[in-house]
Design a protein around this motif. Structure first.
Motif, PDB file in Angstrom:
ATOM      1  N   SER A   1       3.966   2.343   2.800  1.00 35.78           N
ATOM      2  CA  SER A   1       3.601   3.167   3.962  1.00 35.78           C
ATOM      3  C   SER A   1       2.122   3.527   3.932  1.00 35.78           C
ATOM      4  O   SER A   1       1.437   3.467   4.958  1.00 35.78           O
ATOM      5  CB  SER A   1       4.435   4.453   3.978  1.00 35.78           C
ATOM      6  N   PHE A   2       1.619   3.892   2.761  1.00 33.72           N
ATOM      7  CA  PHE A   2       0.206   4.229   2.610  1.00 33.72           C
ATOM      8  C   PHE A   2      -0.672   3.045   3.001  1.00 33.72           C
ATOM      9  O   PHE A   2      -1.658   3.188   3.744  1.00 33.72           O
ATOM     10  CB  PHE A   2      -0.059   4.648   1.153  1.00 33.72           C
TER      11      PHE A   2
ATOM     12  N   GLY B   1      -4.114   0.063   7.431  1.00 31.46           N
ATOM     13  CA  GLY B   1      -4.408  -1.082   8.279  1.00 31.46           C
ATOM     14  C   GLY B   1      -4.072  -2.431   7.682  1.00 31.46           C
ATOM     15  O   GLY B   1      -4.392  -3.460   8.279  1.00 31.46           O
ATOM     16  N   PHE B   2      -3.425  -2.467   6.543  1.00 31.88           N
ATOM     17  CA  PHE B   2      -3.035  -3.745   5.965  1.00 31.88           C
ATOM     18  C   PHE B   2      -1.775  -4.260   6.654  1.00 31.88           C
ATOM     19  O   PHE B   2      -0.942  -3.482   7.100  1.00 31.88           O
ATOM     20  CB  PHE B   2      -2.773  -3.605   4.460  1.00 31.88           C
ATOM     21  N   ALA B   3      -1.640  -5.568   6.719  1.00 29.98           N
ATOM     22  CA  ALA B   3      -0.453  -6.183   7.306  1.00 29.98           C
ATOM     23  C   ALA B   3       0.649  -6.266   6.256  1.00 29.98           C
ATOM     24  O   ALA B   3       0.379  -6.278   5.049  1.00 29.98           O
ATOM     25  CB  ALA B   3      -0.787  -7.579   7.821  1.00 29.98           C
ATOM     26  N   GLU B   4       1.882  -6.327   6.718  1.00 29.61           N
ATOM     27  CA  GLU B   4       3.023  -6.435   5.807  1.00 29.61           C
ATOM     28  C   GLU B   4       2.918  -7.693   4.943  1.00 29.61           C
ATOM     29  O   GLU B   4       3.291  -7.695   3.774  1.00 29.61           O
ATOM     30  CB  GLU B   4       4.328  -6.460   6.617  1.00 29.61           C
ATOM     31  N   GLY B   5       2.365  -8.784   5.503  1.00 23.34           N
ATOM     32  CA  GLY B   5       2.211 -10.029   4.762  1.00 23.34           C
ATOM     33  C   GLY B   5       1.165  -9.957   3.659  1.00 23.34           C
ATOM     34  O   GLY B   5       1.122 -10.818   2.786  1.00 23.34           O
ATOM     35  N   ASP B   6       0.285  -8.935   3.696  1.00 24.50           N
ATOM     36  CA  ASP B   6      -0.735  -8.760   2.665  1.00 24.50           C
ATOM     37  C   ASP B   6      -0.178  -8.118   1.398  1.00 24.50           C
ATOM     38  O   ASP B   6      -0.854  -8.111   0.370  1.00 24.50           O
ATOM     39  CB  ASP B   6      -1.887  -7.871   3.174  1.00 24.50           C
ATOM     40  N   LEU B   7       1.041  -7.586   1.454  1.00 19.09           N
ATOM     41  CA  LEU B   7       1.602  -6.828   0.338  1.00 19.09           C
ATOM     42  C   LEU B   7       2.602  -7.681  -0.437  1.00 19.09           C
ATOM     43  O   LEU B   7       3.458  -8.335   0.150  1.00 19.09           O
ATOM     44  CB  LEU B   7       2.291  -5.567   0.845  1.00 19.09           C
ATOM     45  N   GLN B   8       2.479  -7.654  -1.745  1.00 17.80           N
ATOM     46  CA  GLN B   8       3.402  -8.376  -2.616  1.00 17.80           C
ATOM     47  C   GLN B   8       3.903  -7.420  -3.692  1.00 17.80           C
ATOM     48  O   GLN B   8       3.101  -6.731  -4.330  1.00 17.80           O
ATOM     49  CB  GLN B   8       2.706  -9.567  -3.276  1.00 17.80           C
TER      50      GLN B   8
ATOM     51  N   ASP C   1      -9.665  -9.356   3.955  1.00 17.22           N
ATOM     52  CA  ASP C   1     -10.435  -8.218   4.471  1.00 17.22           C
ATOM     53  C   ASP C   1     -10.984  -7.414   3.289  1.00 17.22           C
ATOM     54  O   ASP C   1     -10.381  -6.428   2.844  1.00 17.22           O
ATOM     55  CB  ASP C   1      -9.544  -7.356   5.364  1.00 17.22           C
ATOM     56  N   ILE C   2     -12.145  -7.829   2.807  1.00 17.23           N
ATOM     57  CA  ILE C   2     -12.744  -7.251   1.599  1.00 17.23           C
ATOM     58  C   ILE C   2     -13.086  -5.774   1.796  1.00 17.23           C
ATOM     59  O   ILE C   2     -12.794  -4.930   0.939  1.00 17.23           O
ATOM     60  CB  ILE C   2     -14.011  -8.034   1.202  1.00 17.23           C
ATOM     61  N   ASP C   3     -13.689  -5.454   2.929  1.00 18.42           N
ATOM     62  CA  ASP C   3     -14.108  -4.068   3.180  1.00 18.42           C
ATOM     63  C   ASP C   3     -12.922  -3.116   3.233  1.00 18.42           C
ATOM     64  O   ASP C   3     -13.012  -1.982   2.759  1.00 18.42           O
ATOM     65  CB  ASP C   3     -14.919  -3.989   4.482  1.00 18.42           C
ATOM     66  N   ARG C   4     -11.823  -3.563   3.793  1.00 16.80           N
ATOM     67  CA  ARG C   4     -10.630  -2.708   3.871  1.00 16.80           C
ATOM     68  C   ARG C   4     -10.080  -2.420   2.468  1.00 16.80           C
ATOM     69  O   ARG C   4      -9.651  -1.313   2.179  1.00 16.80           O
ATOM     70  CB  ARG C   4      -9.575  -3.370   4.738  1.00 16.80           C
ATOM     71  N   VAL C   5     -10.118  -3.416   1.588  1.00 18.73           N
ATOM     72  CA  VAL C   5      -9.646  -3.203   0.216  1.00 18.73           C
ATOM     73  C   VAL C   5     -10.561  -2.212  -0.501  1.00 18.73           C
ATOM     74  O   VAL C   5     -10.095  -1.314  -1.194  1.00 18.73           O
ATOM     75  CB  VAL C   5      -9.561  -4.542  -0.555  1.00 18.73           C
ATOM     76  N   LYS C   6     -11.878  -2.367  -0.320  1.00 24.38           N
ATOM     77  CA  LYS C   6     -12.815  -1.446  -0.969  1.00 24.38           C
ATOM     78  C   LYS C   6     -12.602  -0.020  -0.490  1.00 24.38           C
ATOM     79  O   LYS C   6     -12.589   0.917  -1.292  1.00 24.38           O
ATOM     80  CB  LYS C   6     -14.254  -1.881  -0.700  1.00 24.38           C
ATOM     81  N   SER C   7     -12.422   0.178   0.812  1.00 25.21           N
ATOM     82  CA  SER C   7     -12.215   1.543   1.319  1.00 25.21           C
ATOM     83  C   SER C   7     -10.841   2.064   0.904  1.00 25.21           C
ATOM     84  O   SER C   7     -10.677   3.256   0.628  1.00 25.21           O
ATOM     85  CB  SER C   7     -12.376   1.584   2.832  1.00 25.21           C
ATOM     86  N   GLY C   8      -9.846   1.178   0.838  1.00 27.32           N
ATOM     87  CA  GLY C   8      -8.517   1.603   0.401  1.00 27.32           C
ATOM     88  C   GLY C   8      -8.501   2.026  -1.058  1.00 27.32           C
ATOM     89  O   GLY C   8      -7.785   2.946  -1.444  1.00 27.32           O
ATOM     90  N   MET C   9      -9.321   1.367  -1.884  1.00 23.84           N
ATOM     91  CA  MET C   9      -9.403   1.734  -3.296  1.00 23.84           C
ATOM     92  C   MET C   9     -10.008   3.127  -3.461  1.00 23.84           C
ATOM     93  O   MET C   9      -9.676   3.839  -4.405  1.00 23.84           O
ATOM     94  CB  MET C   9     -10.234   0.706  -4.057  1.00 23.84           C
ATOM     95  N   GLN C  10     -10.879   3.502  -2.550  1.00 22.95           N
ATOM     96  CA  GLN C  10     -11.505   4.822  -2.635  1.00 22.95           C
ATOM     97  C   GLN C  10     -10.507   5.949  -2.361  1.00 22.95           C
ATOM     98  O   GLN C  10     -10.653   7.053  -2.875  1.00 22.95           O
ATOM     99  CB  GLN C  10     -12.674   4.920  -1.637  1.00 22.95           C
ATOM    100  N   SER C  11      -9.499   5.680  -1.531  1.00 23.76           N
ATOM    101  CA  SER C  11      -8.566   6.743  -1.149  1.00 23.76           C
ATOM    102  C   SER C  11      -7.200   6.604  -1.802  1.00 23.76           C
ATOM    103  O   SER C  11      -6.246   7.244  -1.374  1.00 23.76           O
ATOM    104  CB  SER C  11      -8.406   6.745   0.376  1.00 23.76           C
ATOM    105  N   VAL C  12      -7.096   5.799  -2.858  1.00 22.87           N
ATOM    106  CA  VAL C  12      -5.811   5.600  -3.517  1.00 22.87           C
ATOM    107  C   VAL C  12      -5.327   6.882  -4.205  1.00 22.87           C
ATOM    108  O   VAL C  12      -4.138   7.030  -4.492  1.00 22.87           O
ATOM    109  CB  VAL C  12      -5.891   4.401  -4.491  1.00 22.87           C
ATOM    110  N   GLY C  13      -6.210   7.830  -4.412  1.00 23.10           N
ATOM    111  CA  GLY C  13      -5.810   9.119  -4.988  1.00 23.10           C
ATOM    112  C   GLY C  13      -4.829   9.880  -4.114  1.00 23.10           C
ATOM    113  O   GLY C  13      -4.096  10.746  -4.599  1.00 23.10           O
TER     114      GLY C  13
END
Length: 187
Positions: free
Chosen positions: A87-88, A93-100, A135-147
């Motif tokens: 859900s997070f 903004g990640f697609a369901e297909g991006d998740l494993q 989507d490199i930028d989305r991963v970088k921003s997502g890593m910042q808010s994983v807390g």
């Protein structure tokens, strides 16, 4: 055969062996000197081509740990944590297909214990949810808010085995040009 003839025979044999050894040594030294002199006539050239490229694939693993006393409760907790992470990531903004989802690594903590220090819960599961996207930028921003996942109750763990990776997958498309540049540099 008298003693003097025996001594002269041994002297002749020793002199012949000494002469052979000196001849062999002279040939070896001559060969070595010729090879040393010819070493100056060889030129070795190496070319180098470098280029900075942008990564086109990001692998962002999210690791968490769940503990429990029975395997069915442990599996329920794993699914709950995975749903929170899914859900997070979908909200980011990640697609369901991006998740494993990886298979959990479950350890029975009571099997290899010696002494009376039993852990409070028998089973420990380590699970990884992998984000694989271009989507490199989305991963970088997502890593910042994983807390924010910790605030939701997900017990994130540090894993040296699963670190974020940013990969360039199009090496074969630029390789011929880079080889040509390296060859030109070598000349």
């Amino acid at each position: 055969m008298s003693d003097s003839s025996r001594i002269s025979f041994f002297a002749v044999v020793a002199a012949a062996l000494l002469a052979l050894a000196l001849a062999f040594m002279a040939v070896s030294i001559k060969t070595g000197l010729l090879q040393f002199r010819d070493a100056d006539r060889v030129v070795s050239v190496k070319g180098l081509a470098e280029r900075t490229v942008e990564a086109d694939l990001a692998l962002g693993p999210i690791n968490f740990t769940v503990m429990g006393d029975s395997l069915d409760v442990l599996q329920g907790d794993i699914e709950t944590q995975q749903d929170l992470i899914r859900s997070f990531l979908l909200l980011k903004g990640f697609a369901e297909g991006d998740l494993q989802l990886s298979m959990p690594k479950i350890t029975d903590q009571h099997t290899n214990l010696y002494g009376s220090n039993m852990p409070p819960q028998r089973y420990r599961a380590e699970v990884t949810v992998l984000v694989r996207t271009g989507d490199i930028d989305r991963v970088k921003s997502g890593m910042q808010s994983v807390g924010d996942l910790v605030k939701s109750g997900v017990a994130l763990t540090q894993s040296y085995e699963h670190q974020p990776q940013f990969i360039f997958t199009q090496l074969n498309s630029i390789k011929p040009e880079m080889i040509a540049l390296a060859t030109q540099e070598a000349r």
